[in-house]
Design an enzyme around this catalytic site. Structure first.
Site, mmCIF file in Angstrom:
data_model
loop_
_atom_site.group_PDB
_atom_site.id
_atom_site.type_symbol
_atom_site.label_atom_id
_atom_site.label_comp_id
_atom_site.label_asym_id
_atom_site.label_seq_id
_atom_site.Cartn_x
_atom_site.Cartn_y
_atom_site.Cartn_z
ATOM 1 C CD1 TRP A 68 -15.086 -11.303 -37.691
ATOM 2 C CD2 TRP A 68 -15.529 -12.910 -39.186
ATOM 3 N NE1 TRP A 68 -16.257 -10.981 -38.313
ATOM 4 C CE2 TRP A 68 -16.555 -11.954 -39.240
ATOM 5 C CE3 TRP A 68 -15.583 -14.008 -40.044
ATOM 6 C CZ2 TRP A 68 -17.641 -12.066 -40.111
ATOM 7 C CZ3 TRP A 68 -16.646 -14.125 -40.915
ATOM 8 C CH2 TRP A 68 -17.676 -13.162 -40.942
ATOM 9 C CE LYS A 69 -8.478 -11.517 -31.890
ATOM 10 N NZ LYS A 69 -7.944 -11.366 -30.563
ATOM 11 C CG HIS B 3 -3.352 -9.496 -33.855
ATOM 12 N ND1 HIS B 3 -3.227 -10.282 -32.741
ATOM 13 C CD2 HIS B 3 -4.492 -8.782 -33.692
ATOM 14 C CE1 HIS B 3 -4.258 -10.051 -31.935
ATOM 15 N NE2 HIS B 3 -5.038 -9.148 -32.492
ATOM 16 C CD GLU C 283 -4.713 -13.010 -30.965
ATOM 17 O OE1 GLU C 283 -5.160 -13.311 -32.094
ATOM 18 O OE2 GLU C 283 -5.412 -12.462 -30.082
ATOM 19 N N GLY D 199 -8.987 -9.657 -25.539
ATOM 20 C CA GLY D 199 -9.729 -10.863 -25.176
ATOM 21 C C GLY D 199 -9.864 -11.075 -23.678
ATOM 22 C CB SER E 280 -11.890 -5.736 -24.025
ATOM 23 O OG SER E 280 -11.168 -6.925 -23.762
ATOM 24 N N GLY F 294 -12.099 -7.727 -31.848
ATOM 25 C CA GLY F 294 -12.088 -9.186 -31.938
ATOM 26 C C GLY F 294 -13.428 -9.772 -31.528
ATOM 27 N N GLY F 295 -13.515 -10.212 -30.289
ATOM 28 C CA GLY F 295 -14.689 -10.928 -29.779
ATOM 29 C C GLY F 295 -16.030 -10.315 -30.159
HETATM 30 P P1 PGA Z 1 -10.722 -8.358 -28.573
HETATM 31 O O1 PGA Z 1 -9.545 -8.530 -29.653
HETATM 32 O O2 PGA Z 1 -11.634 -7.293 -29.095
HETATM 33 O O3 PGA Z 1 -11.379 -9.696 -28.491
HETATM 34 O O4 PGA Z 1 -10.072 -7.959 -27.277
HETATM 35 C C1 PGA Z 1 -9.009 -7.423 -30.327
HETATM 36 C C2 PGA Z 1 -7.924 -7.890 -31.266
HETATM 37 O O5 PGA Z 1 -7.159 -8.791 -30.903
HETATM 38 O O6 PGA Z 1 -7.792 -7.380 -32.405
#
Ligand code: PGA
Length: 253
Positions: free
Chosen positions: A10-11, A97, A99, A175, A215, A236-237
């Site tokens: 979920w970040k 991750h 990020e 993302g 993605s 993620g998204g």
């Molecule tokens: P995303 O992110 O599915 O939004 O591309 C994946 C992630 O960073 O774990």
């Protein structure tokens, strides 16, 4: 068969109330999972207790922290320790991750320590690796990812390494809506498995779940997860939408 995992990342999103609604919508609709199929929710730390409550009636559904600190306790204001996770019953943590590597300067060396502290305290690390666009354009992704694995994981004995889940997440696909093709994912996953096999042997390599991230959506999950060396996804998204994430869970092998 290796574990097949749909992991939601979920970040830093959602309020407590939104988190509760989303967990509720997803958890109650998770189909009966096969023995090898697992679902993981990496929610923001303040919602881990809530997530633990929401998943309680379900088998093979787990929670994950999005990060942990290298130390178990002490004067480290703002950090989260594995002991805290143990006390909540949280059994997974995302480690490294991209990020965290980029915005919080987490090095391969520091991630080796984080993986170690997780394994010593019964937390399954979901260890992320993956290259930036420039590395791929130079066609150096295989060496780049191999180095990430070597520096953070390859000091572990085989019985410990086998407990790690690896997530390959090409940074250019996170993302951005730009998913790696299923061939690109398979190629890198096979490379990761072969690289592990060279050091630890094929039996160990074949036990390790390697997730794809970047993605992943309801519409492309089946094709990506269908690749022989892809064992599910870190999402993620699309994990912020109940229907999308449920579709992704249903795409697990
Ligand atoms: P995303 O992110 O599915 O939004 O591309 C994946 C992630 O960073 O774990």
């Amino acid at each position: 068969m290796r574990k097949q995992i749909a992991a939601a990342n979920w970040k830093m999103n959602l309020t407590y109330q939104e988190a509760e609604t989303l967990l509720h919508q997803v958890v109650k609709n998770i189909p009966k999972l096969e023995d090898q199929q697992h679902v993981v929710f990496a929610v923001p730390a303040p919602y881990l207790d809530l997530a633990q409550d929401e998943i309680a009636p379900k088998y093979q559904v787990y929670t994950a922290a999005q990060n942990v600190y290298t130390k178990k306790s002490g004067a480290y204001t703002g950090e989260i320790s594995v002991i805290m996770l143990n006390s909540l019953g949280v059994d997974h943590a995302i480690i490294g991750h991209s990020e965290r590597r980029e915005y919080f300067n987490e090095s391969n060396e520091m991630l080796a320590e984080k993986v170690q502290v997780c394994l010593e305290n019964n937390i399954t690390p979901i260890f992320c690796c993956g290259e930036a666009l420039q590395v791929r354009e130079e066609n150096k992704q295989n060496e780049y990812v191999a180095k990430q694995l070597e520096e953070s994981l390859f000091r572990l004995p085989a019985d410990q390494l086998q407990k790690v889940v690896i997530a390959y997440e090409p940074i250019w696909a996170i993302g951005t809506g730009k998913t790696a093709t299923s061939e690109q994912a398979q190629e890198m996953h096979a490379h990761i498995r072969n690289h592990i096999a060279k050091t630890y042997g094929l039996n160990v390599a074949n036990e390790i779940s390697i997730l794809y991230g970047g993605s992943v959506k309801g519409a492309n999950a089946k094709e990506i997860f269908g690749q022989p060396d892809v064992d599910g996804g870190l999402v993620g998204g699309a994990s912020l939408n109940a229907e999308e994430f449920l579709q992704i869970i249903k795409a697990l092998k």
